[in-house]
Design a protein around this motif. Structure first.
Motif, short mmCIF file in Angstrom:
data_model
loop_
_atom_site.label_atom_id
_atom_site.label_comp_id
_atom_site.label_asym_id
_atom_site.label_seq_id
_atom_site.Cartn_x
_atom_site.Cartn_y
_atom_site.Cartn_z
N ARG A 15 0.85 -1.19 0.00
CA ARG A 15 0.00 0.00 0.00
C ARG A 15 0.88 1.24 0.00
O ARG A 15 1.89 1.28 0.68
CB ARG A 15 -0.89 0.01 1.24
CG ARG A 15 -1.81 -1.18 1.33
CD ARG A 15 -2.52 -1.23 2.65
NE ARG A 15 -3.45 -2.34 2.70
CZ ARG A 15 -4.23 -2.62 3.73
NH1 ARG A 15 -4.18 -1.87 4.81
NH2 ARG A 15 -5.05 -3.64 3.69
N TRP A 16 0.47 2.26 -0.73
CA TRP A 16 1.23 3.50 -0.77
C TRP A 16 0.34 4.66 -1.17
O TRP A 16 -0.80 4.47 -1.60
CB TRP A 16 2.44 3.37 -1.70
CG TRP A 16 2.13 3.29 -3.16
CD1 TRP A 16 2.12 4.31 -4.05
CD2 TRP A 16 1.79 2.12 -3.90
NE1 TRP A 16 1.80 3.85 -5.30
CE2 TRP A 16 1.59 2.51 -5.23
CE3 TRP A 16 1.62 0.77 -3.58
CZ2 TRP A 16 1.25 1.61 -6.23
CZ3 TRP A 16 1.27 -0.12 -4.56
CH2 TRP A 16 1.09 0.30 -5.87
N VAL A 17 0.89 5.84 -1.00
CA VAL A 17 0.17 7.07 -1.31
C VAL A 17 0.94 7.85 -2.37
O VAL A 17 2.17 7.85 -2.38
CB VAL A 17 -0.05 7.94 -0.05
CG1 VAL A 17 1.26 8.35 0.57
CG2 VAL A 17 -0.88 9.16 -0.34
N VAL A 18 0.20 8.47 -3.27
CA VAL A 18 0.78 9.38 -4.25
C VAL A 18 0.22 10.75 -3.91
O VAL A 18 -0.99 10.99 -4.00
CB VAL A 18 0.42 8.98 -5.70
CG1 VAL A 18 0.94 10.02 -6.68
CG2 VAL A 18 0.97 7.60 -6.02
N PHE A 19 1.10 11.64 -3.46
CA PHE A 19 0.68 12.96 -3.01
C PHE A 19 0.31 13.85 -4.18
O PHE A 19 0.91 13.76 -5.25
CB PHE A 19 1.79 13.63 -2.20
CG PHE A 19 2.08 12.95 -0.90
CD1 PHE A 19 1.28 13.18 0.21
CD2 PHE A 19 3.15 12.08 -0.79
CE1 PHE A 19 1.56 12.56 1.41
CE2 PHE A 19 3.42 11.45 0.40
CZ PHE A 19 2.63 11.69 1.51
N LYS A 20 -0.67 14.70 -3.95
CA LYS A 20 -1.00 15.71 -4.95
C LYS A 20 -0.17 16.94 -4.61
O LYS A 20 -0.31 17.52 -3.54
CB LYS A 20 -2.48 16.06 -4.89
CG LYS A 20 -2.88 17.10 -5.91
CD LYS A 20 -4.33 17.42 -5.85
CE LYS A 20 -4.67 18.45 -6.91
NZ LYS A 20 -6.06 18.86 -6.82
N GLY A 21 0.71 17.32 -5.52
CA GLY A 21 1.56 18.47 -5.26
C GLY A 21 2.73 18.09 -4.37
O GLY A 21 3.40 17.08 -4.57
N GLU A 22 2.94 18.88 -3.33
CA GLU A 22 4.07 18.70 -2.43
C GLU A 22 3.89 17.45 -1.57
O GLU A 22 2.80 17.16 -1.08
CB GLU A 22 4.19 19.93 -1.53
CG GLU A 22 5.43 19.94 -0.67
CD GLU A 22 5.50 21.21 0.16
OE1 GLU A 22 5.97 21.12 1.30
OE2 GLU A 22 5.11 22.27 -0.35
N GLN A 23 4.99 16.70 -1.35
CA GLN A 23 4.92 15.50 -0.53
C GLN A 23 4.94 15.89 0.94
O GLN A 23 5.99 16.02 1.55
CB GLN A 23 6.09 14.57 -0.84
CG GLN A 23 5.97 13.90 -2.18
CD GLN A 23 7.01 12.81 -2.34
OE1 GLN A 23 7.87 12.61 -1.49
NE2 GLN A 23 6.94 12.11 -3.45
N ASP A 24 3.75 16.05 1.50
CA ASP A 24 3.62 16.45 2.90
C ASP A 24 2.89 15.35 3.66
O ASP A 24 1.68 15.21 3.54
CB ASP A 24 2.83 17.77 2.98
CG ASP A 24 2.70 18.27 4.41
OD1 ASP A 24 3.49 17.83 5.27
OD2 ASP A 24 1.81 19.10 4.65
N PRO A 25 3.63 14.54 4.44
CA PRO A 25 2.98 13.44 5.15
C PRO A 25 1.97 13.91 6.20
O PRO A 25 1.11 13.15 6.61
CB PRO A 25 4.13 12.70 5.83
CG PRO A 25 5.37 13.37 5.45
CD PRO A 25 5.06 14.56 4.62
N THR A 26 2.05 15.17 6.62
CA THR A 26 1.08 15.66 7.60
C THR A 26 -0.29 15.90 6.98
O THR A 26 -1.27 16.08 7.70
CB THR A 26 1.57 16.95 8.26
OG1 THR A 26 1.75 17.95 7.26
CG2 THR A 26 2.87 16.72 9.01
N SER A 27 -0.37 15.87 5.65
CA SER A 27 -1.66 16.07 5.00
C SER A 27 -2.46 14.78 4.89
O SER A 27 -3.59 14.79 4.44
CB SER A 27 -1.45 16.66 3.60
OG SER A 27 -0.84 15.71 2.75
#
Length: 183
Positions: free
Chosen positions: A42-54
């Protein structure tokens, strides 16, 4: 070499979209066989800046495997509404607490969230003050000297302490192994 190529190709072809959050981050999953075991990645693809706090908490739990099923959009909306309601309740309680504090019906220590402790004044009065402390120490020293003269016979006091290789302590009257607790 073919394993490496199949893994790279698998990154792009075998992924399944699990969902999106309100920030636009997309979450993917892929089943992969490693040493005969099928594991889910499982993984995430961030929209825009890679901010794990989002990343919302529910998605973090899913990414870490604490949830088996990805959060649904309906669940996310419900949880967001619940969080907003809790924020409103906290603000309302703080406002009520401030009003009570102004009226004087609630103690200040309670408004800070700390529990009031016991009254220590009567406990502290049992002990001598700093001015009386020197007298108390002198009295304690006198009783210690009296105890020493009662416990040791006069013959032993007059004998000089023989020189030895064993540690003797800092006082001239120290004798290893002779200490007994006071009764």
């Amino acid at each position: 070499m073919s394993k490496i190529f199949s893994r790279i190709a698998g990154l792009f072809s075998n992924r399944t979209l699990a969902g999106m959050d309100k920030s636009g981050n997309r979450y993917f999953t892929r089943k992969e066989e490693i040493d005969g075991f099928v594991k889910e990645k499982r993984w995430v693809v961030f929209k825009g800046e890679q901010d794990p706090t989002s990343v919302p908490v529910e998605w973090i739990c899913w990414l870490n495997g604490q949830r088996k099923i990805a959060p649904t959009p309906e669940e996310m909306v419900e949880l967001e509404a619940r969080r907003e309601q809790i924020k409103l309740n906290v603000a309302r309680l703080k406002e009520e607490e401030g009003k009570k504090l102004k009226e004087g019906s609630i103690r200040k220590s309670m408004s800070s969230g700390k529990v009031g402790g016991p009254e220590l004044g009567s406990f502290i009065r049992q002990f001598p003050s700093s001015a009386e402390g020197n007298n108390a120490e002198e009295a304690s020293d006198k009783t210690d000297n009296l105890r020493q003269t009662k416990e040791t016979p006069k013959e032993e006091e007059e004998k000089p302490v023989p020189e030895s290789t064993e540690p003797t302590g800092s006082g001239a009257s120290f004798k290893p192994g002779t200490w007994q607790p006071p009764t």
